[in-house]
Design a protein around this motif. Structure first.
Motif, PDB file in Angstrom:
ATOM      1  N   SER A 145      38.850  47.275  58.872  1.00  0.00           N
ATOM      2  CA  SER A 145      39.947  47.591  57.957  1.00  0.00           C
ATOM      3  C   SER A 145      41.150  46.724  58.312  1.00  0.00           C
ATOM      4  O   SER A 145      41.045  45.802  59.128  1.00  0.00           O
ATOM      5  CB  SER A 145      40.322  49.068  58.060  1.00  0.00           C
ATOM      6  OG  SER A 145      40.840  49.361  59.351  1.00  0.00           O
ATOM      7  N   ARG A 146      42.293  47.000  57.720  1.00  0.00           N
ATOM      8  CA  ARG A 146      43.496  46.211  58.019  1.00  0.00           C
ATOM      9  C   ARG A 146      43.948  46.406  59.461  1.00  0.00           C
ATOM     10  O   ARG A 146      44.560  45.520  60.044  1.00  0.00           O
ATOM     11  CB  ARG A 146      44.637  46.586  57.074  1.00  0.00           C
ATOM     12  CG  ARG A 146      44.390  46.210  55.611  1.00  0.00           C
ATOM     13  CD  ARG A 146      45.668  46.303  54.806  1.00  0.00           C
ATOM     14  NE  ARG A 146      46.596  45.231  55.184  1.00  0.00           N
ATOM     15  CZ  ARG A 146      47.915  45.294  55.004  1.00  0.00           C
ATOM     16  NH1 ARG A 146      48.463  46.382  54.498  1.00  0.00           N
ATOM     17  NH2 ARG A 146      48.686  44.275  55.332  1.00  0.00           N
ATOM     18  N   ARG A 147      43.662  47.572  60.037  1.00  0.00           N
ATOM     19  CA  ARG A 147      44.022  47.827  61.427  1.00  0.00           C
ATOM     20  C   ARG A 147      42.764  48.123  62.234  1.00  0.00           C
ATOM     21  O   ARG A 147      42.590  49.213  62.775  1.00  0.00           O
ATOM     22  CB  ARG A 147      45.018  48.986  61.522  1.00  0.00           C
ATOM     23  CG  ARG A 147      46.440  48.594  61.162  1.00  0.00           C
ATOM     24  CD  ARG A 147      47.419  49.727  61.437  1.00  0.00           C
ATOM     25  NE  ARG A 147      48.803  49.280  61.306  1.00  0.00           N
ATOM     26  CZ  ARG A 147      49.457  49.185  60.159  1.00  0.00           C
ATOM     27  NH1 ARG A 147      48.826  49.505  59.020  1.00  0.00           N
ATOM     28  NH2 ARG A 147      50.704  48.757  60.120  1.00  0.00           N
ATOM     29  N   ASP A 194      52.042  45.741  66.830  1.00  0.00           N
ATOM     30  CA  ASP A 194      51.139  46.035  65.716  1.00  0.00           C
ATOM     31  C   ASP A 194      50.606  44.709  65.190  1.00  0.00           C
ATOM     32  O   ASP A 194      51.281  43.676  65.281  1.00  0.00           O
ATOM     33  CB  ASP A 194      51.867  46.782  64.596  1.00  0.00           C
ATOM     34  CG  ASP A 194      50.909  47.328  63.542  1.00  0.00           C
ATOM     35  OD1 ASP A 194      49.701  47.463  63.841  1.00  0.00           O
ATOM     36  OD2 ASP A 194      51.373  47.617  62.421  1.00  0.00           O
ATOM     37  N   TYR A 195      49.387  44.742  64.700  1.00  0.00           N
ATOM     38  CA  TYR A 195      48.815  43.544  64.076  1.00  0.00           C
ATOM     39  C   TYR A 195      47.814  43.975  63.019  1.00  0.00           C
ATOM     40  O   TYR A 195      47.278  45.088  63.052  1.00  0.00           O
ATOM     41  CB  TYR A 195      48.160  42.625  65.113  1.00  0.00           C
ATOM     42  CG  TYR A 195      47.076  43.256  65.954  1.00  0.00           C
ATOM     43  CD1 TYR A 195      45.734  43.179  65.604  1.00  0.00           C
ATOM     44  CD2 TYR A 195      47.398  43.934  67.141  1.00  0.00           C
ATOM     45  CE1 TYR A 195      44.745  43.748  66.391  1.00  0.00           C
ATOM     46  CE2 TYR A 195      46.428  44.499  67.935  1.00  0.00           C
ATOM     47  CZ  TYR A 195      45.093  44.400  67.564  1.00  0.00           C
ATOM     48  OH  TYR A 195      44.125  44.972  68.335  1.00  0.00           O
ATOM     49  N   LEU A 196      47.611  43.097  62.036  1.00  0.00           N
ATOM     50  CA  LEU A 196      46.782  43.407  60.882  1.00  0.00           C
ATOM     51  C   LEU A 196      45.646  42.414  60.746  1.00  0.00           C
ATOM     52  O   LEU A 196      45.774  41.242  61.152  1.00  0.00           O
ATOM     53  CB  LEU A 196      47.622  43.396  59.597  1.00  0.00           C
ATOM     54  CG  LEU A 196      48.860  44.291  59.584  1.00  0.00           C
ATOM     55  CD1 LEU A 196      49.681  44.017  58.330  1.00  0.00           C
ATOM     56  CD2 LEU A 196      48.461  45.756  59.669  1.00  0.00           C
ATOM     57  N   ASN A 252      43.558  38.010  63.050  1.00  0.00           N
ATOM     58  CA  ASN A 252      44.594  39.033  63.098  1.00  0.00           C
ATOM     59  C   ASN A 252      45.968  38.377  63.073  1.00  0.00           C
ATOM     60  O   ASN A 252      46.188  37.336  63.710  1.00  0.00           O
ATOM     61  CB  ASN A 252      44.452  39.887  64.364  1.00  0.00           C
ATOM     62  CG  ASN A 252      43.242  40.799  64.295  1.00  0.00           C
ATOM     63  OD1 ASN A 252      42.947  41.379  63.253  1.00  0.00           O
ATOM     64  ND2 ASN A 252      42.516  40.929  65.402  1.00  0.00           N
ATOM     65  N   VAL A 253      46.901  39.006  62.349  1.00  0.00           N
ATOM     66  CA  VAL A 253      48.253  38.473  62.229  1.00  0.00           C
ATOM     67  C   VAL A 253      49.261  39.558  62.595  1.00  0.00           C
ATOM     68  O   VAL A 253      48.955  40.757  62.523  1.00  0.00           O
ATOM     69  CB  VAL A 253      48.537  37.960  60.794  1.00  0.00           C
ATOM     70  CG1 VAL A 253      47.575  36.830  60.429  1.00  0.00           C
ATOM     71  CG2 VAL A 253      48.434  39.096  59.774  1.00  0.00           C
ATOM     72  N   ASP A 254      50.468  39.143  62.990  1.00  0.00           N
ATOM     73  CA  ASP A 254      51.522  40.111  63.287  1.00  0.00           C
ATOM     74  C   ASP A 254      52.138  40.603  61.976  1.00  0.00           C
ATOM     75  O   ASP A 254      51.782  40.121  60.890  1.00  0.00           O
ATOM     76  CB  ASP A 254      52.566  39.518  64.239  1.00  0.00           C
ATOM     77  CG  ASP A 254      53.344  38.350  63.636  1.00  0.00           C
ATOM     78  OD1 ASP A 254      53.357  38.209  62.386  1.00  0.00           O
ATOM     79  OD2 ASP A 254      53.939  37.571  64.408  1.00  0.00           O
TER      80      ASP A 254
END
Length: 248
Positions: free
Chosen positions: A90-92, A184-186, A220-222
């Motif tokens: 998922s996104r996280r 957090d990162y996505l 993954n991105v911030d």
């Protein structure tokens, strides 16, 4: 003279011998004398145990395969079928959180950490310019004592100085990034493909190079959209089932 296994009934029984052998092996699985991932005795050993020919044994094993209790690998033998852990993408996406939600124990084992020149694929994914280096962190994940994946994680070296040492202390991707202020990162994208593992991945996973793995490439991105990690993870397909969330 080899005596028939006591689980078998006389030869004039209405139940075929192969089916009696199937039931005897299934009873061992259900009673956990044979557990997930265990290798079954060879056809030769089982033929001797049950005083039958190997063709009869193979028919019993094929029946167990059809029912989902056993899997067979060419050149390696037959194994009790594993029931995979569900890992949501998922996104996280967080592996440790996913295993925690399944109420199973998991941890990482660090295999290697170094700073190096990235491949073109890694540099492009992380948006690096010529000459920039990356931290390459290689680790495996264990769930309930089983190794379920082999991972290569790449991080921009300029942004995260000393990251390898931090990961060795944690070891956790989430806690490592948090130590550098990325709380957090996505997940920007995930690509999944089936492939044959190389010798090192197969060794870590404890499987044959002829047995496919699920290979996942991810970025993954911030929260500001800057890439922080590019990953290449090879999952043991019999131990992990990937579930893609619609929020990606």
């Amino acid at each position: 003279m080899t005596m028939p296994d006591p689980a078998l009934t006389p030869r004039d029984s209405a139940l075929p011998l192969w089916q009696q052998i199937e039931q005897a092996l299934l009873r061992q699985i259900r009673e956990r004398q044979l557990v997930e991932g265990d290798a079954l005795p060879s056809a030769q050993v089982l033929a001797k145990r049950f005083a039958v020919n190997r063709h009869t044994v193979r028919r019993a094993i094929e029946a167990l395969e059809e029912r989902g209790y056993v899997r067979t690998e060419t050149g390696r033998g037959s194994f009790v079928q594993e029931h995979p852990y569900h890992y949501p993408i998922s996104r996280r996406t967080r592996f440790g959180r996913a295993m925690h939600d399944l109420n199973v124990e998991s941890h990482y084992t660090l295999l290697d950490a170094r700073v190096q020149v990235p491949s073109r694929q890694v540099a492009r994914a992380l948006g690096l310019i010529a000459g920039e280096r990356v931290h390459r962190v290689v680790y495996s994940s264990q769930v309930e004592g089983r190794t379920v994946d082999h991972s290569e994680a790449y991080f921009p070296a300029t942004r995260f100085p000393g990251l390898g040492e931090v990961f060795a202390r944690t070891p956790s991707v989430t806690r490592t990034l948090a130590a550098f202020g990325v709380t957090d990162y996505l997940r920007r994208h995930t690509t999944v493909m089936a492939r044959l593992p190389d010798a090192e991945v197969a060794r870590v996973l404890g499987q044959s190079t002829r047995r496919p793995v699920l290979c996942v490439h991810s970025l993954n991105v911030d929260p500001q959209g800057q890439p922080v990690q590019f990953g290449i993870t090879s999952f043991a397909g019999d131990w992990v089932q990937l579930m893609v969330s619609s929020d990606l």
